[in-house]
Scaffold this active site. Structure first.
Site, PDB file in Angstrom:
ATOM      1  N   ASP A  54       0.836  -1.200   0.000  1.00  2.44           N
ATOM      2  CA  ASP A  54       0.000   0.000   0.000  1.00  2.44           C
ATOM      3  C   ASP A  54       0.873   1.253   0.000  1.00  2.44           C
ATOM      4  OD1 ASP A  54      -2.673   1.434   0.572  1.00  2.44           O
ATOM      5  OD2 ASP A  54      -1.444   2.043   2.271  1.00  2.44           O
ATOM      6  N   GLU A 126      -2.020  -5.338  -3.650  1.00  2.00           N
ATOM      7  CA  GLU A 126      -1.059  -4.567  -2.854  1.00  2.00           C
ATOM      8  C   GLU A 126      -0.005  -5.485  -2.246  1.00  2.00           C
ATOM      9  OE1 GLU A 126      -3.685  -0.698  -1.439  1.00  2.00           O
ATOM     10  OE2 GLU A 126      -3.664  -2.484  -0.163  1.00  2.00           O
TER      11      GLU A 126
END
Length: 235
Positions: A54, A126
């Site tokens: 992320d 992610e």
């Protein structure tokens, strides 16, 4: 497990990247529900890689827009980034890569449709990016991210992406007030593998809207959408 290992080879071909440490790729594709049902490896799942991925993704996309659009303001760049890294966009990329097919997950999660759940797919992408970063560094992670998000980035240039209602609501309210907007998860219903979240959005102590979703992000977006529609109708 043999099917899982075969999937690793397929996925590497799709990404045009071969992991130096295949164990990082394996971990990126293990959902927490799998380790929950298979005691003994409770910490072996993709949650930590998702956390890292992320941050890597936000940096890569921020850098891309900063250098690609020198005429854009900070607010415009922030909105463009939000549209790129939001759950719907990442889930779209994950579906194109067929990540759901490669994931190891618990039986309950799979029975409830986990292989196509947007939040789970976005998290997996992610985690995948986080594993590339650990395996080869930032530049290779950047290449993979921009390669897979190319279609999303092109749509942003032509204004074809889904709306980010949280950003839209913030922009509208800040025209008249600098008071912060607060989002709260007010209810969680259902088993762990199939939860439904209810979120509320408040401004100046007043509840403006609420929404439901399969993830906290989705619920907050729906709450912002309701609040924005109500606000614009009364303005």
């Amino acid at each position: 497990m043999e099917r899982f290992e075969n999937g690793l080879t397929e996925l590497q071909k799709r990404l045009h990247y071969t992991w130096r440490n295949p164990e990082l790729l394996r971990q990126a594709l293990v959902h927490s529900s799998y380790t929950y049902e298979n005691k003994g490896r409770e910490h072996y799942n993709n949650e930590r890689l998702e956390y890292l991925g992320d941050a890597v993704l936000e940096l890569v996309i921020s850098d891309y827009f900063y250098h690609s659009f020198p005429e854009k303001t900070e607010g415009e760049l922030t909105k463009m980034r939000a549209l790129t890294v939001c759950e719907p966009s990442l889930a779209l990329v994950a579906r194109r890569l067929e990540l759901g097919r490669y994931l190891l997950m618990g039986r309950g999660e799979e029975r409830s449709g986990g292989r196509d759940r947007p939040s789970l797919l976005a998290d997996a992408f992610e985690a995948l990016l986080g594993s590339v970063y650990l395996d080869a560094g930032l530049e290779e992670a950047r290449r993979v991210a921009l390669q897979e998000l190319a279609g999303i980035l092109e749509k942003i240039k032509t204004g074809q992406t889904a709306r980010d209602y949280k950003t839209d609501l913030q922009e509208v309210l800040q025209r008249k007030s600098t008071d912060p907007i607060h989002y709260h998860i007010i209810n969680e219903a259902g088993p762990d593998h199939d939860k439904v979240f209810t979120a509320a959005v408040e401004h100046r102590g007043k509840k403006m809207g609420w929404g439901r979703g399969k993830s906290k992000k989705e619920a907050e977006q729906q709450a912002a959408k309701m609040a924005l529609e109500k606000y614009l109708q009364s303005d």
